[in-house]
Design a protein around this motif. Structure first.
Motif, PDB file in Angstrom:
ATOM      1  N   LEU A 157       0.833  -1.204   0.000  1.00  9.90           N
ATOM      2  CA  LEU A 157       0.000   0.000   0.000  1.00  9.90           C
ATOM      3  C   LEU A 157       0.864   1.250   0.000  1.00  9.90           C
ATOM      4  O   LEU A 157       0.616   2.201  -0.755  1.00  9.90           O
ATOM      5  CB  LEU A 157      -0.926  -0.020   1.227  1.00  9.90           C
ATOM      6  CG  LEU A 157      -1.955   1.115   1.329  1.00  9.90           C
ATOM      7  CD1 LEU A 157      -2.980   1.019   0.206  1.00  9.90           C
ATOM      8  CD2 LEU A 157      -2.652   1.063   2.698  1.00  9.90           C
ATOM      9  N   ASN A 158       1.894   1.258   0.847  1.00  8.55           N
ATOM     10  CA  ASN A 158       2.808   2.403   0.896  1.00  8.55           C
ATOM     11  C   ASN A 158       3.608   2.540  -0.395  1.00  8.55           C
ATOM     12  O   ASN A 158       3.962   3.643  -0.796  1.00  8.55           O
ATOM     13  CB  ASN A 158       3.749   2.274   2.089  1.00  8.55           C
ATOM     14  CG  ASN A 158       3.040   2.528   3.409  1.00  8.55           C
ATOM     15  OD1 ASN A 158       2.131   3.361   3.477  1.00  8.55           O
ATOM     16  ND2 ASN A 158       3.427   1.812   4.455  1.00  8.55           N
ATOM     17  N   ARG A 159       3.922   1.381  -1.039  1.00  8.93           N
ATOM     18  CA  ARG A 159       4.682   1.453  -2.287  1.00  8.93           C
ATOM     19  C   ARG A 159       3.862   2.093  -3.402  1.00  8.93           C
ATOM     20  O   ARG A 159       4.381   2.911  -4.166  1.00  8.93           O
ATOM     21  CB  ARG A 159       5.108   0.043  -2.703  1.00  8.93           C
ATOM     22  CG  ARG A 159       6.066   0.021  -3.898  1.00  8.93           C
ATOM     23  CD  ARG A 159       6.360  -1.402  -4.332  1.00  8.93           C
ATOM     24  NE  ARG A 159       5.183  -2.011  -4.940  1.00  8.93           N
ATOM     25  CZ  ARG A 159       4.781  -1.796  -6.206  1.00  8.93           C
ATOM     26  NH1 ARG A 159       5.460  -0.951  -6.984  1.00  8.93           N
ATOM     27  NH2 ARG A 159       3.712  -2.381  -6.677  1.00  8.93           N
ATOM     28  N   GLN A 160       2.561   1.729  -3.450  1.00  9.23           N
ATOM     29  CA  GLN A 160       1.721   2.258  -4.528  1.00  9.23           C
ATOM     30  C   GLN A 160       1.179   3.656  -4.219  1.00  9.23           C
ATOM     31  O   GLN A 160       1.009   4.476  -5.129  1.00  9.23           O
ATOM     32  CB  GLN A 160       0.543   1.303  -4.781  1.00  9.23           C
ATOM     33  CG  GLN A 160       0.953  -0.067  -5.315  1.00  9.23           C
ATOM     34  CD  GLN A 160      -0.246  -0.928  -5.660  1.00  9.23           C
ATOM     35  OE1 GLN A 160      -1.303  -0.422  -6.072  1.00  9.23           O
ATOM     36  NE2 GLN A 160      -0.104  -2.247  -5.486  1.00  9.23           N
ATOM     37  N   PHE A 161       0.913   3.913  -2.919  1.00  7.85           N
ATOM     38  CA  PHE A 161       0.299   5.200  -2.520  1.00  7.85           C
ATOM     39  C   PHE A 161       1.035   5.713  -1.285  1.00  7.85           C
ATOM     40  O   PHE A 161       0.616   5.492  -0.153  1.00  7.85           O
ATOM     41  CB  PHE A 161      -1.196   5.028  -2.228  1.00  7.85           C
ATOM     42  CG  PHE A 161      -1.935   4.302  -3.323  1.00  7.85           C
ATOM     43  CD1 PHE A 161      -2.301   4.956  -4.489  1.00  7.85           C
ATOM     44  CD2 PHE A 161      -2.239   2.947  -3.185  1.00  7.85           C
ATOM     45  CE1 PHE A 161      -2.983   4.281  -5.490  1.00  7.85           C
ATOM     46  CE2 PHE A 161      -2.913   2.281  -4.173  1.00  7.85           C
ATOM     47  CZ  PHE A 161      -3.289   2.931  -5.340  1.00  7.85           C
ATOM     48  N   SER A 162       2.154   6.371  -1.532  1.00 11.12           N
ATOM     49  CA  SER A 162       3.042   6.765  -0.429  1.00 11.12           C
ATOM     50  C   SER A 162       2.547   7.990   0.348  1.00 11.12           C
ATOM     51  O   SER A 162       3.082   8.298   1.415  1.00 11.12           O
ATOM     52  CB  SER A 162       4.446   7.039  -0.974  1.00 11.12           C
ATOM     53  OG  SER A 162       4.394   8.061  -1.962  1.00 11.12           O
ATOM     54  N   ASN A 163       1.544   8.700  -0.164  1.00  9.92           N
ATOM     55  CA  ASN A 163       1.102   9.946   0.482  1.00  9.92           C
ATOM     56  C   ASN A 163      -0.136   9.761   1.339  1.00  9.92           C
ATOM     57  O   ASN A 163      -0.819  10.734   1.680  1.00  9.92           O
ATOM     58  CB  ASN A 163       0.849  11.023  -0.578  1.00  9.92           C
ATOM     59  CG  ASN A 163      -0.179  10.565  -1.613  1.00  9.92           C
ATOM     60  OD1 ASN A 163      -0.531   9.387  -1.658  1.00  9.92           O
ATOM     61  ND2 ASN A 163      -0.660  11.502  -2.431  1.00  9.92           N
ATOM     62  N   LEU A 164      -0.476   8.543   1.723  1.00  9.02           N
ATOM     63  CA  LEU A 164      -1.650   8.304   2.569  1.00  9.02           C
ATOM     64  C   LEU A 164      -1.356   8.700   4.007  1.00  9.02           C
ATOM     65  O   LEU A 164      -0.234   8.520   4.502  1.00  9.02           O
ATOM     66  CB  LEU A 164      -2.054   6.827   2.508  1.00  9.02           C
ATOM     67  CG  LEU A 164      -2.549   6.297   1.157  1.00  9.02           C
ATOM     68  CD1 LEU A 164      -2.836   4.793   1.275  1.00  9.02           C
ATOM     69  CD2 LEU A 164      -3.789   7.045   0.697  1.00  9.02           C
TER      70      LEU A 164
END
Length: 352
Positions: free
Chosen positions: A277-284
């Motif tokens: 999740l962090n790899r694909q969407f790091s700005n969450l």
């Protein structure tokens, strides 16, 4: 009488061996001595031609030509009487040599002619004998080869039968091993699948229990808020209200620890979810990541709002914003999308 003859032949054999030994060592005198014993005592009458011929040869070597001639003539006469062509030829040849040395050239020529004549007879006789012998040997070999061929065919037939039996046995054993291995693999696969399923169920139950605990703790926060509102309307605060408020505060202090425990349990069940999740969407944000985890657990909006200290409507808005973050259409299934994140790592964890 038979015993006497036997002893006589035995003695003649020993004397003959002595003569032969002296002949090998070129001791002509001793060789003649023992050969004369054989001849004089008639130890070997059937070999009288050979004995006399050998005596003549030894005398010739000693240059005693008269003695050599005497025994050579004796060998010739005996051979002529018995029809021994080879000895006749050898005796004429020996007499030719003796007469030549004595310079009786006419006699030497006569013996040479006879030797030449008998030589051809001996040659043909030996040839016939050899041909007969070779023919007999060839016939014997043919019979032996035929017998060996039959034996070989029988052995080959037996070997083929044994090889066929061995091949069938090997094939059956191979089939049995393959079937057994296949059954074992199926059994191991079923046991492994059952183990994975049980581990998954246990992890899921643990995570659900952890979530319910967090919901209860959040409810404690709400209880604290209600109690505070009640205190506003009271002039005097009882000690029971204070203790109750303190208890609720102490319980609420552990909320962050519960989130940590939740994250650990969730990571055990969905090993690569957070990292992917962090790899694909790091700005969450932290709350958005928590929201994704709760959605992944298929929790209701009401349950999510209890955990995130919000209202069900705010949860719906937060889900809408997540779709925007993930570039999803409004009608896209957010649960299916989040469930697909880190799913391969999930399988790896439980296969291990």
């Amino acid at each position: 009488l038979n015993q006497a003859i036997h002893l006589n032949l035995k003695r003649g054999f020993v004397i003959n061996q002595m003569a032969y030994a002296y002949s090998i060592h070129n001791d002509d005198l001793n060789a003649i001595k023992y050969l004369r014993k054989i001849f004089d005592n008639n130890y070997a009458p059937l070999n009288a031609d050979g004995v006399q011929k050998d005596i003549a040869k030894h005398y010739l070597k000693l240059q005693k030509l008269d003695s050599a001639e005497f025994f050579a003539v004796g060998a010739l006469e005996y051979s002529l009487d018995k029809g021994l062509l080879k000895t006749i030829y050898e005796s004429h040849d020996l007499l030719n040599e003796i007469e030549t040395l004595k310079k009786n050239y006419a006699k030497a020529l006569e013996h040479a002619n006879f030797a030449s004549l008998y030589k051809d007879s001996v040659f043909f006789q030996d040839s016939d004998r050899r041909i007969t012998s070779l023919t007999a040997q060839l016939e014997t070999l043919d019979k032996i080869n035929e017998i060996n061929k039959l034996k070989l065919q029988a052995e080959l037939s037996n070997i083929e039968k044994r090889m066929f039996i061995v091949a069938i046995a090997f094939l059956l054993v191979t089939i049995f091993i393959l079937v057994s291995r296949h059954k074992l693999k199926i059994r191991v696969h079923k046991l492994e699948a059952h183990r994975i399923e049980r581990e998954y169920e246990m992890a899921n139950k643990s995570l659900q229990s952890q979530t319910l605990q967090m919901i209860r703790m959040n409810n404690n926060f709400e209880e604290i808020e209600k109690n505070l509102l009640k205190l506003k309307s009271k002039i005097n605060i009882s000690s029971d209200d204070i203790h109750k408020l303190i208890y609720n505060l102490n319980v609420s202090k552990n909320m962050e620890k519960e989130w940590n425990s939740f994250n650990h349990a969730f990571s055990q069940l969905h090993s690569d979810f957070y990292s992917e999740l962090n790899r694909q969407f790091s700005n969450l944000t932290v709350n958005e990541i928590r929201l994704c985890a709760l959605i992944r657990m298929n929790m209701t909006n009401s349950e999510i709002s209890s955990l995130l200290n919000g209202e069900p409507n705010s949860v719906r808005m937060a889900k809408y914003r997540l779709k925007k973050r993930f570039n999803l259409d409004e009608d896209a299934n957010l649960l299916e999308f989040i469930a697909s994140i880190g799913q391969e790592g999930n399988l790896v964890l439980f296969n291990q």
